[in-house]
Design an enzyme around this catalytic site. Structure first.
Site, mmCIF file in Angstrom:
data_model
loop_
_atom_site.group_PDB
_atom_site.id
_atom_site.type_symbol
_atom_site.label_atom_id
_atom_site.label_comp_id
_atom_site.label_asym_id
_atom_site.label_seq_id
_atom_site.Cartn_x
_atom_site.Cartn_y
_atom_site.Cartn_z
ATOM 1 N N SER A 117 0.714 -1.082 -0.033
ATOM 2 C CA SER A 117 0.024 -0.158 0.064
ATOM 3 C C SER A 117 0.761 1.181 -0.071
ATOM 4 C CB SER A 117 -0.847 -0.001 1.472
ATOM 5 O OG SER A 117 -1.419 1.204 1.654
ATOM 6 N N TYR A 145 -1.482 0.012 10.325
ATOM 7 C CA TYR A 145 -1.536 -0.786 9.240
ATOM 8 C C TYR A 145 -0.503 -0.427 8.163
ATOM 9 C CZ TYR A 145 -3.466 -1.272 4.378
ATOM 10 O OH TYR A 145 -3.660 -1.397 3.250
ATOM 11 N N LYS A 149 2.266 -3.449 6.301
ATOM 12 C CA LYS A 149 2.437 -3.651 4.825
ATOM 13 C C LYS A 149 3.977 -3.475 4.773
ATOM 14 C CE LYS A 149 -1.641 -4.386 3.572
ATOM 15 N NZ LYS A 149 -1.995 -5.632 2.870
HETATM 16 N N1 LIG Z 1 -8.665 -0.991 -0.839
HETATM 17 C C1 LIG Z 1 -7.988 -0.236 -0.899
HETATM 18 O O1 LIG Z 1 -7.979 1.193 -1.196
HETATM 19 C C2 LIG Z 1 -6.251 -0.644 -0.527
HETATM 20 C C3 LIG Z 1 -5.326 0.135 -0.953
HETATM 21 C C4 LIG Z 1 -3.980 -0.346 -0.485
HETATM 22 C C5 LIG Z 1 -3.887 -1.626 -0.304
HETATM 23 N N2 LIG Z 1 -4.620 -2.413 -0.218
HETATM 24 C C6 LIG Z 1 -4.755 -3.773 0.279
HETATM 25 O O2 LIG Z 1 -5.421 -4.659 -0.719
HETATM 26 C C7 LIG Z 1 -5.855 -6.069 -0.055
HETATM 27 C C8 LIG Z 1 -7.457 -6.190 -0.279
HETATM 28 O O3 LIG Z 1 -8.010 -5.038 0.187
HETATM 29 P P1 LIG Z 1 -9.469 -4.844 -0.056
HETATM 30 O O4 LIG Z 1 -9.825 -3.380 -0.277
HETATM 31 O O5 LIG Z 1 -9.909 -5.797 -0.980
HETATM 32 O O6 LIG Z 1 -10.318 -5.354 1.424
HETATM 33 P P2 LIG Z 1 -11.214 -6.364 1.844
HETATM 34 O O7 LIG Z 1 -11.426 -6.226 3.121
HETATM 35 O O8 LIG Z 1 -12.524 -6.160 0.815
HETATM 36 O O9 LIG Z 1 -10.666 -7.732 1.411
HETATM 37 C C9 LIG Z 1 -9.930 -8.577 2.248
HETATM 38 C C10 LIG Z 1 -10.133 -9.906 2.030
HETATM 39 O O10 LIG Z 1 -9.347 -10.847 2.925
HETATM 40 C C11 LIG Z 1 -10.077 -11.606 3.883
HETATM 41 N N3 LIG Z 1 -9.290 -11.714 4.929
HETATM 42 C C12 LIG Z 1 -8.889 -11.044 5.816
HETATM 43 N N4 LIG Z 1 -8.075 -11.255 6.681
HETATM 44 C C13 LIG Z 1 -7.832 -12.680 6.506
HETATM 45 C C14 LIG Z 1 -7.301 -13.927 6.906
HETATM 46 N N5 LIG Z 1 -6.377 -13.625 8.146
HETATM 47 N N6 LIG Z 1 -7.179 -15.086 6.358
HETATM 48 C C15 LIG Z 1 -8.013 -15.124 5.106
HETATM 49 N N7 LIG Z 1 -8.775 -14.148 4.572
HETATM 50 C C16 LIG Z 1 -8.652 -12.945 5.407
HETATM 51 C C17 LIG Z 1 -11.348 -10.778 4.066
HETATM 52 O O11 LIG Z 1 -12.546 -11.714 4.461
HETATM 53 C C18 LIG Z 1 -11.632 -10.199 2.917
HETATM 54 O O12 LIG Z 1 -12.263 -11.038 1.663
HETATM 55 C C19 LIG Z 1 -5.575 -5.884 1.504
HETATM 56 O O13 LIG Z 1 -4.176 -6.455 1.717
HETATM 57 C C20 LIG Z 1 -5.350 -4.411 1.485
HETATM 58 O O14 LIG Z 1 -4.557 -3.979 2.752
HETATM 59 C C21 LIG Z 1 -6.178 -1.991 -0.370
#
Ligand SMILES: NC(=O)c1ccc[n+]([C@@H]2O[C@H](COP(=O)([O-])OP(=O)(O)OC[C@H]3O[C@@H](n4cnc5c(N)ncnc54)[C@H](O)[C@@H]3O)[C@@H](O)[C@H]2O)c1
Length: 330
Positions: A117, A145, A149
């Site tokens: 991120s 957070y 990362k």
């Molecule tokens: N959404 C954003 O703007 C953004 C920006 C930068 C990075 N990210 C990263 O992208 C990734 C996905 O984010 P997202 O927005 O789709 O979030 P989200 O919460 O929609 O998806 C995360 C998924 O991981 C699953 N999960 C969480 N912990 C778990 C575990 N310990 N074991 C198994 N499954 C688990 C959840 O059930 C969910 O389906 C994350 O790593 C997040 O840090 C997101």
């Protein structure tokens, strides 16, 4: 290739699954459904419900599905919550990754893509000077957070070097939009859904500070369409599979800044709402300007974003009104 996509029932993961399968790759979703939605996993893609903290379950999934690469998106992602629950965030995001990597190396899976991120940069000095944030910009995360990362990137790189695993850490900037309304983000943690929520309530959206050193005084960010982001995963995954020993750290953004005020104006245009925003004091820790340099990913993977901010707002709005039809005006 068969890719285990952790977090594949989440907002971004579901897009990655779709892009992978449309590109002809086999996918298996591994997700504990803590924030994910099982219905997002398409027919024909196996869903293994389990936590990345459960090493035996991960090992079984890798073996049962003859997995040859992992795309690891599963994580907790709320910055504010991470300040209150650092132990939970370190456990899920760092310990969950360590357990997963242990199973991956034991099974000799050769490729690993990690969701990082822009939060790793914190308040980048480049942003203060108006420059683009490159992968060489010092990383000084400002929340637990962001720390998880950055620690995750270190763990992935060290494991890659020690065990001959090809790795890529992808630093996403501000992710928005949806490839289809049913895949839209259901959370309200980012600017676009936060503005949609206010408009739906008939309340003016809020701007946190309009006295930043930016052209219109509001914070400037780099937004990336989730479908473009998903394509970048396919490209990165294929590179790792084709070139053992790869070790990449890449920004994923568009290299273009959009201010909060501009974003709200564009949202009003798309949605037909006309509520002018109210300005409230700055939030602590918001950098004035964070815009990615997307040069390295263009050079390394020949990847470039296709969609613009209008596409992001339009597609996000279609997903929003699907769940909340009252949001549509008229
Ligand atoms: N959404 C954003 O703007 C953004 C920006 C930068 C990075 N990210 C990263 O992208 C990734 C996905 O984010 P997202 O927005 O789709 O979030 P989200 O919460 O929609 O998806 C995360 C998924 O991981 C699953 N999960 C969480 N912990 C778990 C575990 N310990 N074991 C198994 N499954 C688990 C959840 O059930 C969910 O389906 C994350 O790593 C997040 O840090 C997101």
């Amino acid at each position: 290739m068969t890719w285990l996509i952790t977090g594949g029932a989440g907002y971004i993961g579901a897009h990655v699954v779709r892009a992978m399968t449309e590109a002809g790759e086999r996918a298996v979703v591994y997700d504990d459904l803590s924030t994910g939605i099982a219905d997002r996993v398409p027919d024909g893609v196996p869903l293994v419900v389990g936590s990345t903290l459960d090493g035996e379950r991960v090992a079984r999934a890798l073996n049962d599905h003859t997995v040859t690469g992992v795309v690891h998106l599963a994580a907790k992602k709320q910055v504010g919550e991470s300040v209150d629950l650092p132990l939970h965030y370190y456990r899920e995001n760092v310990e969950g990754l360590r357990v997963l990597l242990q199973a991956v190396t034991a099974a000799a899976v050769p490729s690993f893509v990690f969701s990082s991120s822009a939060a790793v940069y914190g308040m980048p000095s480049a942003a203060r000077e108006g420059a683009l944030v490159t992968e060489e910009t010092p990383c000084v995360p400002m929340s637990p957070y962001g720390e998880t990362k950055l620690a995750g990137e270190w763990l992935v790189r060290a494991t890659g070097r020690a065990h001959g695993l090809s790795t890529a850490s992808l630093r996403y900037f501000n992710v928005a939009g949806a490839a289809a309304p049913e895949l839209a983000d259901t959370g309200v943690f980012n600017l676009i859904p936060m503005v949609f929520e206010k408009l739906t309530e008939g309340v003016p959206p809020r701007v946190f500070g309009d006295d930043y050193p930016t052209p219109d005084g509001t914070c400037v960010r780099d937004y990336i369409h989730v479908a473009d982001l998903a394509e970048a995963h396919v490209t990165a995954a294929r590179r790792l599979a084709a070139a053992p020993g790869t070790d990449l750290t890449l920004n994923i953004g568009r290299g273009e800044g959009v201010s909060v005020r501009e974003m709200i104006d564009r949202i009003n245009e798309v949605t037909g709402h006309t509520l002018a925003p109210t300005v409230t004091p700055r939030r602590p820790g918001d950098p004035p300007r964070v815009v990615a340099s997307a040069d390295r990913i263009a050079a390394e993977l020949a990847w470039k974003a296709k969609y613009d901010v209008h596409d992001m707002i339009t597609s996000a709005w279609e997903g929003w009104v699907r769940l909340r039809p009252e949001a549509r005006r008229g």
